[in-house]
Design a protein around this motif. Structure first.
Motif, PDB file in Angstrom:
ATOM      1  N   LYS A   7      16.024 -11.065   8.762  1.00  0.00           N
ATOM      2  CA  LYS A   7      16.425 -11.559  10.769  1.00  0.00           C
ATOM      3  C   LYS A   7      16.637  -9.907  10.972  1.00  0.00           C
ATOM      4  CE  LYS A   7      19.658 -12.263  14.085  1.00  0.00           C
ATOM      5  NZ  LYS A   7      20.575 -11.964  14.858  1.00  0.00           N
ATOM      6  N   GLY A 152      25.176 -16.353  18.720  1.00  0.00           N
ATOM      7  CA  GLY A 152      24.974 -15.396  18.112  1.00  0.00           C
ATOM      8  C   GLY A 152      24.775 -16.297  16.694  1.00  0.00           C
ATOM      9  N   ASP A 155      22.659 -15.081  13.082  1.00  0.00           N
ATOM     10  CA  ASP A 155      23.532 -14.452  11.979  1.00  0.00           C
ATOM     11  C   ASP A 155      23.433 -15.610  11.506  1.00  0.00           C
ATOM     12  OD1 ASP A 155      22.076 -12.145  13.631  1.00  0.00           O
ATOM     13  OD2 ASP A 155      25.259 -12.029  13.657  1.00  0.00           O
TER      14      ASP A 155
END
Ligand code: ASP
Ligand code: MG
Length: 415
Positions: A7, A152, A155
Motif C-alpha cells: 500500500k 485515511g 490503509d
C-alpha cells in the motif's frame, strides 16, 4: 514465493517521479517471484482539494455525491501506477472498488467494508499480472453507488484486501519508516519499534498517533493480517532482498518475544474539556447529560464525576473532540432546564497524553510513577482514565511536549 499487498500513501504517489519510484518498488517484489496487489491513495493534497470543492459547491452536501467526487483521486493514481508499471515491463491492471467489487455498507463518506471479491485478481496472478487497486473506495452493496471509507481509509482497504486474498503480509509504505515510541518531532530520541502488538497499535492509533487508520488495525487484528509499516522513500535499488528492511511489524502479542511494559506514548491536542457545575447528585443525571450528546453523535471520552460532599450537588467533567466543543456546549445549553446545573464551563486548551503497553496488565504502579513524574514538573492533571493496557491524563495543552518527554524518559524509551 509469497502473496503480498503493497500500500502506498499520498506522499508516495505525489507526482509522476514518485509514482515511478513506487513502480520500481513493486518491480522489486515481482522480480523476487511474489504475487502482488498494490493499493494506492490519491496523490498528496488531492483528496483535500476534492473535499474543499464539495464544501464550496454545497456546504451541507449530499454524501452520495461527495463520495462520487472524492473517490476520483484514487482512480487517477491507480491508473497512473498501472501505466508506470507497464513502462517497467510489468503486466499491470488498475481496479476501482466497484470492479472487484469491494462491497460496503450504505454509510456514505464513512462506509464499512462488508465483503471483497478477490477472485479475479488472484486468477490473474497466474499470468503474473499485478493488480493496482484504488484505496479508500468501494460500492454500496444495496444500491451499487460508489462509497468511501472515511479519511485515511486506504490503509483499511489494503488490510481488507490482504485478508480477502490471504496475503502473507500487508506492507504499508509511507513517509515514515515505521511506528515510533512517540512522535519524533516532539521527542528526537524516540525509537522505531521493531514490533508492536495489534492491541497496542490500536490504542496508539486511536489515541492520536497518525500512522494508520484505526479501522485498518482492527481489521488486521480480527483477520490476523501481519502489517509491516515501512518507508517508500528508500530507493528500491538500495534494498537488500536478503535482509529484513527497517520498519515496524504489527503482529500478534505472542510473536513478540521481548515485551516491554510500556511500548509508546501518544498525545492529542484535539481535545476539549467541559465541566457541568453543581448538578443534582441523583439517579438519571448522567443520562440527562450524555443522552443528548450521544443523540448529536458527539463522542464523549474521559468522564470524571465526584461524589458530592453534601449529598446534594456535584461537578461532572468530560472531554469531547475539540471540533465538537461548540456543538456540545449548545446541546447542553438547551437542556439546562432538564439537567438543572448551575454553570457550564470548558476549554479547548487541553491535551490528552496516553501511555500504552500490554505489560501493564501484569505490572502494578505504572500510572503512579507517571503521576509522580508529572508532579515533579509541576504539570497539573485535570482528569485521568485507565484501561487494561493504557492510561491517559488530561493536561493543559501548553505542557504537552514537556509531559510527553518526561514520560518517554521515565519509562526508558529514549535511545
Ligand atoms: N485519499 C484518502 C484521504 O486522503 C484516503 C487515504 O489517503 O487513505 O483521506
Ligand atoms: Mg494515510
Amino acid at each position: 514465493m509469497a502473496r503480498l499487498v503493497m500500500k502506498f500513501g499520498g506522499t508516495s504517489v505525489a507526482d509522476i517521479d514518485r509514482i515511478r519510484n513506487v513502480a520500481r518498488h513493486v518491480k522489486r517484489e515481482v522480480d523476487a517471484g511474489h504475487e502482488v496487489a498494490v493499493v494506492v491513495s490519491a496523490m498528496a493534497g488531492t483528496t483535500d482539494r476534492l473535499v474543499e470543492w464539495c464544501r464550496a459547491a454545497a456546504p451541507a452536501h449530499d454524501t452520495r455525491e461527495y463520495d462520487a467526487v472524492v473517490a476520483s483521486g484514487e482512480q487517477v493514481s491507480a491508473g497512473l501506477l498501472a501505466l508506470a508499471l507497464q513502462t517497467e515491463g510489468i503486466a499491470a491492471r488498475s481496479w476501482h472498488g466497484w470492479q472487484l467489487p469491494i462491497e460496503t455498507s450504505n454509510a456514505h463518506a464513512s462506509a464499512r467494508i462488508l465483503d471483497i471479491n478477490g477472485a479475479e485478481i488472484v486468477e490473474r496472478f497466474k499470468a503474473r499480472e499485478v493488480a493496482v487497486i484504488t484505496g479508500f473506495q468501494g460500492v454500496v452493496k444495496e444500491t451499487g453507488r460508489i462509497s468511501t471509507l472515511g479519511r485515511g481509509g486506504s490503509d483499511t482497504s489494503a488490510v481488507a484486501i490482504a485478508a480477502a486474498i490471504q496475503a502473507e503480509r500487508c506492507d504499508i509504505y509511507t513517509d515514515v519508516d515505521g511506528v515510533y515510541t512517540t512522535d519524533p518531532r516532539v521527542v528526537p530520541r524516540a525509537r522505531r519499534l521493531d514490533k508492536i502488538a495489534f492491541e497496542e497499535m490500536l490504542e496508539l492509533a486511536s489515541l492520536g498517533a497518525k500512522v494508520l487508520q484505526v479501522r485498518s488495525v482492527e481489521l488486521g487484528m480480527v483477520h490476523k493480517v501481519r502489517i509491516f509499516v515501512r518507508s517508500s522513500f528508500d530507493r528500491p535499488e538500495d534494498i537488500d532482498p536478503h535482509r529484513q528492511p527497517p520498519g515496524t511489524l504489527i503482529c500478534d502479542e505472542e510473536d513478540i518475544v521481548e515485551q516491554q511494559v510500556v511500548t509508546g506514548i501518544a498525545f492529542s491536542k484535539d481535545e476539549a474539556q467541559i465541566s457541568v457545575r453543581h448538578v443534582p447528585d441523583k439517579p438519571g443525571v448522567a443520562a440527562a447529560i450524555f443522552g443528548p450528546l450521544a443523540e448529536a453523535s458527539i463522542n464523549v471520552d474521559m468522564i470524571v464525576q465526584n461524589v458530592s460532599a453534601d449529598g446534594a450537588t456535584t461537578d461532572l467533567t468530560f472531554t469531547v473532540p475539540a471540533s465538537d466543543y461548540q456543538r456540545s456546549m449548545d446541546v447542553l445549553g438547551k437542556v439546562k432546564g432538564t439537567i438543572g446545573y448551575a454553570q457550564l464551563d470548558g476549554s479547548t486548551d487541553v491535551a490528552k497524553v496516553s501511555v500504552i503497553g500490554i505489560g501493564m496488565r501484569s505490572h502494578a504502579g505504572i500510572a503512579a510513577e507517571a503521576f509522580k513524574a508529572l508532579a515533579g514538573r509541576s504539570i497539573n492533571i485535570r482528569a485521568i482514565t485507565t484501561s487494561e493496557i493504557k492510561f491517559s491524563v488530561l493536561i493543559d495543552a501548553a505542557y504537552t511536549e514537556l509531559a510527553v518527554r518526561t514520560l518517554h524518559s521515565l519509562y526508558g524509551l529514549d535511545k
